[in-house]
Scaffold this active site. Sequence first.
Site, PDB file in Angstrom:
ATOM      1  N   HIS A 238       0.464  -3.838   0.262  1.00 24.65           N
ATOM      2  CA  HIS A 238       0.063  -2.555  -0.329  1.00 24.65           C
ATOM      3  C   HIS A 238       0.398  -2.411  -1.804  1.00 24.65           C
ATOM      4  CE1 HIS A 238       4.334  -1.522   0.309  1.00 24.65           C
ATOM      5  NE2 HIS A 238       4.149  -0.634  -0.646  1.00 24.65           N
TER       6      HIS A 238
HETATM    7  C1  UD1 Z   1       3.561   4.444  -2.689  1.00 25.07           C
HETATM    8  C2  UD1 Z   1       4.621   4.076  -3.721  1.00 25.07           C
HETATM    9  C3  UD1 Z   1       5.134   2.677  -3.433  1.00 25.07           C
HETATM   10  C4  UD1 Z   1       5.615   2.542  -2.006  1.00 25.07           C
HETATM   11  C5  UD1 Z   1       4.524   3.008  -1.045  1.00 25.07           C
HETATM   12  C6  UD1 Z   1       5.067   3.029   0.355  1.00 25.07           C
HETATM   13  C7  UD1 Z   1       4.263   5.087  -5.926  1.00 25.07           C
HETATM   14  C8  UD1 Z   1       3.801   4.860  -7.320  1.00 25.07           C
HETATM   15  N1  UD1 Z   1       4.052   4.068  -5.057  1.00 25.07           N
HETATM   16  O1  UD1 Z   1       2.482   3.569  -2.862  1.00 25.07           O
HETATM   17  O2  UD1 Z   1       6.217   2.389  -4.300  1.00 25.07           O
HETATM   18  O3  UD1 Z   1       5.944   1.210  -1.761  1.00 25.07           O
HETATM   19  O4  UD1 Z   1       4.105   4.336  -1.387  1.00 25.07           O
HETATM   20  O5  UD1 Z   1       4.067   2.964   1.298  1.00 25.07           O
HETATM   21  O6  UD1 Z   1       4.787   6.128  -5.620  1.00 25.07           O
HETATM   22  N2  UD1 Z   1      -3.538   7.047   0.923  1.00 25.07           N
HETATM   23  C9  UD1 Z   1      -4.154   7.580   2.011  1.00 25.07           C
HETATM   24  N3  UD1 Z   1      -3.401   8.320   2.888  1.00 25.07           N
HETATM   25  C10 UD1 Z   1      -2.085   8.561   2.713  1.00 25.07           C
HETATM   26  C11 UD1 Z   1      -1.469   8.024   1.575  1.00 25.07           C
HETATM   27  C12 UD1 Z   1      -2.200   7.260   0.703  1.00 25.07           C
HETATM   28  O7  UD1 Z   1      -5.341   7.393   2.225  1.00 25.07           O
HETATM   29  O8  UD1 Z   1      -1.469   9.247   3.562  1.00 25.07           O
HETATM   30  C13 UD1 Z   1      -4.321   6.179   0.017  1.00 25.07           C
HETATM   31  C14 UD1 Z   1      -5.076   6.947  -1.065  1.00 25.07           C
HETATM   32  O9  UD1 Z   1      -6.266   6.276  -1.299  1.00 25.07           O
HETATM   33  C15 UD1 Z   1      -4.153   6.798  -2.273  1.00 25.07           C
HETATM   34  C16 UD1 Z   1      -3.581   5.405  -2.058  1.00 25.07           C
HETATM   35  O10 UD1 Z   1      -3.429   5.277  -0.648  1.00 25.07           O
HETATM   36  O11 UD1 Z   1      -4.830   6.924  -3.486  1.00 25.07           O
HETATM   37  C17 UD1 Z   1      -2.261   5.159  -2.734  1.00 25.07           C
HETATM   38  O12 UD1 Z   1      -1.295   6.138  -2.329  1.00 25.07           O
HETATM   39  P1  UD1 Z   1      -0.042   6.481  -3.274  1.00 25.07           P
HETATM   40  O13 UD1 Z   1       0.851   7.406  -2.576  1.00 25.07           O
HETATM   41  O14 UD1 Z   1      -0.496   6.838  -4.643  1.00 25.07           O
HETATM   42  O15 UD1 Z   1       0.678   5.097  -3.469  1.00 25.07           O
HETATM   43  P2  UD1 Z   1       1.035   3.976  -2.396  1.00 25.07           P
HETATM   44  O16 UD1 Z   1       0.185   2.795  -2.668  1.00 25.07           O
HETATM   45  O17 UD1 Z   1       1.035   4.555  -1.039  1.00 25.07           O
HETATM   46  N1  UDP Z   2       6.353   0.500   8.308  1.00 29.87           N
HETATM   47  C1  UDP Z   2       5.912   1.164   9.435  1.00 29.87           C
HETATM   48  N2  UDP Z   2       4.621   0.961   9.831  1.00 29.87           N
HETATM   49  C2  UDP Z   2       3.760   0.136   9.168  1.00 29.87           C
HETATM   50  C3  UDP Z   2       4.234  -0.536   8.019  1.00 29.87           C
HETATM   51  C4  UDP Z   2       5.539  -0.327   7.613  1.00 29.87           C
HETATM   52  O1  UDP Z   2       6.663   1.902  10.070  1.00 29.87           O
HETATM   53  O2  UDP Z   2       2.605   0.014   9.585  1.00 29.87           O
HETATM   54  C5  UDP Z   2       7.739   0.726   7.879  1.00 29.87           C
HETATM   55  C6  UDP Z   2       8.557  -0.533   7.729  1.00 29.87           C
HETATM   56  O3  UDP Z   2       9.115  -0.929   8.970  1.00 29.87           O
HETATM   57  C7  UDP Z   2       9.601  -0.114   6.702  1.00 29.87           C
HETATM   58  C8  UDP Z   2       8.830   0.840   5.811  1.00 29.87           C
HETATM   59  O4  UDP Z   2       7.728   1.293   6.579  1.00 29.87           O
HETATM   60  O5  UDP Z   2      10.647   0.586   7.332  1.00 29.87           O
HETATM   61  C9  UDP Z   2       8.354   0.148   4.577  1.00 29.87           C
HETATM   62  O6  UDP Z   2       7.466   0.971   3.910  1.00 29.87           O
HETATM   63  P1  UDP Z   2       6.357   0.420   2.918  1.00 29.87           P
HETATM   64  O7  UDP Z   2       6.102  -1.011   3.160  1.00 29.87           O
HETATM   65  O8  UDP Z   2       5.210   1.350   3.001  1.00 29.87           O
HETATM   66  O9  UDP Z   2       7.030   0.674   1.488  1.00 29.87           O
HETATM   67  P2  UDP Z   2       8.091  -0.096   0.592  1.00 29.87           P
HETATM   68  O10 UDP Z   2       9.298  -0.379   1.404  1.00 29.87           O
HETATM   69  O11 UDP Z   2       7.445  -1.332   0.058  1.00 29.87           O
HETATM   70  O12 UDP Z   2       8.341   0.860  -0.517  1.00 29.87           O
END
Ligand code: UD1
Ligand code: UDP
Length: 386
Positions: A238
């Site tokens: 991601h």
């Molecule tokens: C965010 C964090 C990242 C973290 C990740 C955990 C920032 C800059 N990034 O990344 O550090 O590792 O969360 O998962 O804060 N979207 C949906 N539904 C949701 C959420 C997101 O469809 O419930 C989609 C949307 O298209 C959105 C994209 O995901 O634009 C990115 O979501 P965003 O929260 O901006 O950043 P993440 O990639 O989730």
């Molecule tokens: N996780 C989850 N379901 C998923 C993918 C990840 O519960 O489908 C959990 C994972 O076990 C860990 C956390 O989400 O505890 C990690 O989050 P993510 O990878 O979104 O973000 P990051 O740690 O890179 O910020």
Amino acid sequence: MHSAALALMKLLTVVGARPQFIKAAAFSRVARRRHTEVLVHTGQHYDAAMSDVFFDELALPRPDHHLGVGSGPHGRQTAQMLERLEDVMRREAPDAVVVYGDTNSTLAGALAAAKLRIPVAHVEAGLRSFVREMPEEVNRIVADSLSAYLFAPTRTAVDNLLREGHALPPPALETPPPPSSLHPPAAGSGAAARGAIYLTGDIMYDALRSHAPLAAAKSRVLEELALRPGGYALATVHRAANTDDPARLERIVDALAMLREPVVLPLHPRTRAALAHTDIEVDAAVRVIDPVGYLDMLALQQHARMVLTDSGGVQKEAYLLGVPCVTLRDETEWVETLEGGWNVLAGADPERILAAARRARPSGEPPRVFGDGHAAERMVEALEPT
Ligand code: UD1
Ligand code: UDP
């Protein structure tokens, strides 16, 4: 250490993204034994599979304030959070604000609190990739520099913070300071304005320790997906660097399809959206599923032959569960996991990924580098006036 006269604190916790719900659940469980906690959800993640499921599974109390910010470009998303958080923090007037990790919700929480002169506690302080192009690196650096309490999960994180001029709490804290000094680093300039570093261990280990037995008892995900323990690889992707560059994303999904084992890929909505904007085809050897809940994710990790990921949390969980990991990045903040070959950096290059996957057979047990699973207790104690 805790006298009956201990003053109750009012803590305000800011969460918004999936990994923060998991970390906050572990913190809340301990903090609420003695103190009041106001939980604020920025709304950064909002799909049921990215948010609600964690509140249900981890018994995280419902948010007291839901800011409904949702997705958007960094500036707009952070600005909306900042505006709404400022209102909430003014009204709640907490003793401290707790933020987690390195997302835009972390940044907004730390900034809003610092401007209101509310002490900030940063859980997962001191992590560095030394890559400023990563949005998370910017968020962490700002959050750390604004924090009064730096809760470092590892020795490496402590060293990073020391290099940046933060300090370990003075030994004087062992003799109780005056009751009014809840906030160790005095307001002002220079060294005194730096945060105090506490080596707490990693709060994700707290979460894992309390939920691994539940996952073993409750999760049916292997049966549902007809997976044999040890007979599949688990992947997650991601990171912006991997999803925003279609060529890089294509190389990763192609590499996954070339592994010996079938691959399960619980797909982050960001990656789903990125794939939908390209003509990249994911081979049938890669089983794409919706994001799963925490218990299913723990079960999937525990029984995987290996994990391939660009997630910070998943790298750590794989390590803690003793499952080899291939990291789909060129660097990691969790450098301890590289020792002994438990984690191997492979970037997005299929040859490197396949070579790392072949090599991913470390022996013995991974050394304990993430503390003892009682990080939340140390954090709450550090916050308490002594
Ligand atoms: C965010 C964090 C990242 C973290 C990740 C955990 C920032 C800059 N990034 O990344 O550090 O590792 O969360 O998962 O804060 N979207 C949906 N539904 C949701 C959420 C997101 O469809 O419930 C989609 C949307 O298209 C959105 C994209 O995901 O634009 C990115 O979501 P965003 O929260 O901006 O950043 P993440 O990639 O989730
Ligand atoms: N996780 C989850 N379901 C998923 C993918 C990840 O519960 O489908 C959990 C994972 O076990 C860990 C956390 O989400 O505890 C990690 O989050 P993510 O990878 O979104 O973000 P990051 O740690 O890179 O910020």
